[in-house]
Design a protein around this motif. Structure first.
Motif, PDB file in Angstrom:
ATOM      1  N   ALA A  12      10.768  -2.547   4.181  1.00 27.40           N
ATOM      2  CA  ALA A  12       9.890  -1.376   4.293  1.00 27.40           C
ATOM      3  C   ALA A  12      10.626  -0.227   4.962  1.00 27.40           C
ATOM      4  O   ALA A  12      10.516   0.934   4.544  1.00 27.40           O
ATOM      5  N   GLU A  13      11.391  -0.539   5.972  1.00 28.37           N
ATOM      6  CA  GLU A  13      12.152   0.500   6.666  1.00 28.37           C
ATOM      7  C   GLU A  13      13.229   1.090   5.753  1.00 28.37           C
ATOM      8  O   GLU A  13      13.385   2.312   5.681  1.00 28.37           O
ATOM      9  N   ARG A  14      13.954   0.232   5.033  1.00 22.22           N
ATOM     10  CA  ARG A  14      14.998   0.722   4.128  1.00 22.22           C
ATOM     11  C   ARG A  14      14.422   1.573   2.998  1.00 22.22           C
ATOM     12  O   ARG A  14      15.077   2.475   2.491  1.00 22.22           O
ATOM     13  N   SER A  15      13.192   1.275   2.586  1.00 25.26           N
ATOM     14  CA  SER A  15      12.587   1.993   1.465  1.00 25.26           C
ATOM     15  C   SER A  15      12.289   3.460   1.804  1.00 25.26           C
ATOM     16  O   SER A  15      12.152   4.289   0.916  1.00 25.26           O
ATOM     17  N   GLY A  16      12.156   3.751   3.088  1.00 31.24           N
ATOM     18  CA  GLY A  16      11.856   5.104   3.508  1.00 31.24           C
ATOM     19  C   GLY A  16      10.382   5.487   3.361  1.00 31.24           C
ATOM     20  O   GLY A  16      10.031   6.654   3.476  1.00 31.24           O
ATOM     21  N   LEU A  52       9.577   6.341  -5.865  1.00 31.59           N
ATOM     22  CA  LEU A  52       9.763   4.975  -6.352  1.00 31.59           C
ATOM     23  C   LEU A  52      11.086   4.861  -7.102  1.00 31.59           C
ATOM     24  O   LEU A  52      11.830   3.899  -6.921  1.00 31.59           O
ATOM     25  N   GLN A  53      11.375   5.837  -7.928  1.00 30.46           N
ATOM     26  CA  GLN A  53      12.589   5.803  -8.741  1.00 30.46           C
ATOM     27  C   GLN A  53      13.849   6.044  -7.927  1.00 30.46           C
ATOM     28  O   GLN A  53      14.941   5.671  -8.363  1.00 30.46           O
ATOM     29  N   ARG A  54      13.722   6.642  -6.773  1.00 30.24           N
ATOM     30  CA  ARG A  54      14.889   6.876  -5.907  1.00 30.24           C
ATOM     31  C   ARG A  54      15.224   5.659  -5.051  1.00 30.24           C
ATOM     32  O   ARG A  54      16.086   5.763  -4.176  1.00 30.24           O
ATOM     33  N   ALA A  88      11.060   1.450  -5.142  1.00 36.05           N
ATOM     34  CA  ALA A  88      10.609   0.365  -6.024  1.00 36.05           C
ATOM     35  C   ALA A  88      11.658  -0.737  -6.098  1.00 36.05           C
ATOM     36  O   ALA A  88      11.317  -1.925  -6.087  1.00 36.05           O
ATOM     37  N   ALA A  89      12.915  -0.368  -6.155  1.00 39.83           N
ATOM     38  CA  ALA A  89      13.989  -1.370  -6.193  1.00 39.83           C
ATOM     39  C   ALA A  89      13.979  -2.214  -4.919  1.00 39.83           C
ATOM     40  O   ALA A  89      14.182  -3.433  -4.973  1.00 39.83           O
ATOM     41  N   GLU A  90      13.734  -1.562  -3.797  1.00 47.02           N
ATOM     42  CA  GLU A  90      13.663  -2.280  -2.518  1.00 47.02           C
ATOM     43  C   GLU A  90      12.489  -3.260  -2.530  1.00 47.02           C
ATOM     44  O   GLU A  90      12.602  -4.399  -2.090  1.00 47.02           O
ATOM     45  N   GLY A  91      11.344  -2.800  -3.037  1.00 47.06           N
ATOM     46  CA  GLY A  91      10.173  -3.664  -3.120  1.00 47.06           C
ATOM     47  C   GLY A  91      10.387  -4.844  -4.050  1.00 47.06           C
ATOM     48  O   GLY A  91       9.982  -5.969  -3.753  1.00 47.06           O
ATOM     49  N   LEU A  92      11.030  -4.592  -5.196  1.00 44.05           N
ATOM     50  CA  LEU A  92      11.286  -5.677  -6.146  1.00 44.05           C
ATOM     51  C   LEU A  92      12.255  -6.698  -5.562  1.00 44.05           C
ATOM     52  O   LEU A  92      12.050  -7.905  -5.697  1.00 44.05           O
ATOM     53  N   GLU A  93      13.293  -6.219  -4.912  1.00 47.66           N
ATOM     54  CA  GLU A  93      14.253  -7.141  -4.294  1.00 47.66           C
ATOM     55  C   GLU A  93      13.557  -8.020  -3.255  1.00 47.66           C
ATOM     56  O   GLU A  93      13.793  -9.222  -3.175  1.00 47.66           O
ATOM     57  N   LEU A  94      12.678  -7.429  -2.467  1.00 45.92           N
ATOM     58  CA  LEU A  94      11.926  -8.191  -1.476  1.00 45.92           C
ATOM     59  C   LEU A  94      11.006  -9.203  -2.150  1.00 45.92           C
ATOM     60  O   LEU A  94      10.951 -10.366  -1.733  1.00 45.92           O
ATOM     61  N   ALA A  95      10.289  -8.781  -3.177  1.00 42.00           N
ATOM     62  CA  ALA A  95       9.400  -9.698  -3.898  1.00 42.00           C
ATOM     63  C   ALA A  95      10.194 -10.886  -4.436  1.00 42.00           C
ATOM     64  O   ALA A  95       9.747 -12.035  -4.354  1.00 42.00           O
ATOM     65  N   ARG A  96      11.370 -10.609  -4.971  1.00 40.80           N
ATOM     66  CA  ARG A  96      12.229 -11.692  -5.490  1.00 40.80           C
ATOM     67  C   ARG A  96      12.658 -12.635  -4.377  1.00 40.80           C
ATOM     68  O   ARG A  96      12.652 -13.849  -4.555  1.00 40.80           O
ATOM     69  N   ASP A 145       0.828  -1.204   0.000  1.00 38.74           N
ATOM     70  CA  ASP A 145       0.000   0.000   0.000  1.00 38.74           C
ATOM     71  C   ASP A 145       0.865   1.258   0.000  1.00 38.74           C
ATOM     72  O   ASP A 145       0.548   2.245  -0.679  1.00 38.74           O
ATOM     73  N   ARG A 146       1.944   1.226   0.741  1.00 42.87           N
ATOM     74  CA  ARG A 146       2.852   2.379   0.760  1.00 42.87           C
ATOM     75  C   ARG A 146       3.518   2.575  -0.601  1.00 42.87           C
ATOM     76  O   ARG A 146       3.703   3.714  -1.042  1.00 42.87           O
ATOM     77  N   LEU A 147       3.884   1.473  -1.239  1.00 43.71           N
ATOM     78  CA  LEU A 147       4.469   1.569  -2.577  1.00 43.71           C
ATOM     79  C   LEU A 147       3.458   2.142  -3.566  1.00 43.71           C
ATOM     80  O   LEU A 147       3.803   2.990  -4.397  1.00 43.71           O
ATOM     81  N   ARG A 148       2.225   1.698  -3.492  1.00 41.57           N
ATOM     82  CA  ARG A 148       1.182   2.191  -4.403  1.00 41.57           C
ATOM     83  C   ARG A 148       0.925   3.687  -4.212  1.00 41.57           C
ATOM     84  O   ARG A 148       0.609   4.394  -5.154  1.00 41.57           O
ATOM     85  N   ALA A 149       1.045   4.163  -2.996  1.00 43.49           N
ATOM     86  CA  ALA A 149       0.756   5.556  -2.689  1.00 43.49           C
ATOM     87  C   ALA A 149       1.945   6.486  -2.927  1.00 43.49           C
ATOM     88  O   ALA A 149       1.772   7.710  -2.938  1.00 43.49           O
ATOM     89  N   ALA A 150       3.113   5.919  -3.124  1.00 42.68           N
ATOM     90  CA  ALA A 150       4.317   6.737  -3.272  1.00 42.68           C
ATOM     91  C   ALA A 150       4.360   7.434  -4.626  1.00 42.68           C
ATOM     92  O   ALA A 150       3.938   6.866  -5.637  1.00 42.68           O
TER      93      ALA A 150
END
Length: 109
Positions: free
Chosen positions: A104-108, A26-28, A31-39, A16-21
């Motif tokens: 989530a914490e690293r993503s800011g 996301l580009q900073r 999104a990379a943090e989220g993708l790495e986690l998903a992987r 939800d936080r990613l969707r709202a960002a």
């Protein structure tokens, strides 16, 4: 059956936080943090389900799809853990929850 509601809750919250960002955030790196986690979650699910398989890497489908990729990977893992014999996958569940919280914490977000 293992209760995986904590895992699905933290995954949904981060998604939800990613969707709202905003796109810039996301580009900073969010999104990379989220993708790495998903992987990571997808590979964990694959290792549990098919231990002999080397695993397939989730593709990068863009910054606007990361939240959905995270939810799919998190829910797949939760279902695999939920249906595992009782007590057999508690360590993996705890590890997955920890990974989501840390990402989530690293993503800011």
């Amino acid at each position: 059956m293992l209760d995986t509601s904590e895992l699905t809750a933290v995954v949904e919250r981060f998604a939800d936080r990613l969707r709202a960002a905003p796109q810039s955030r996301l580009q900073r790196g969010a999104a990379a943090e989220g993708l790495e986690l998903a992987r990571e979650l997808a590979l964990l699910a694959q290792r549990i389900e098919e231990p002999e398989d080397a695993g397939r890497i989730m593709p990068d489908a863009g910054v606007f799809t990361v939240a959905d990729q995270l939810v799919v990977a998190g829910n797949d893992l939760a279902e695999i853990l939920r249906t595992a014999p009782a007590g057999s996958r508690e360590r993996e569940l705890g590890e997955a929850v920890r990974l989501v919280r840390e990402a989530a914490e690293r993503s800011g977000l």
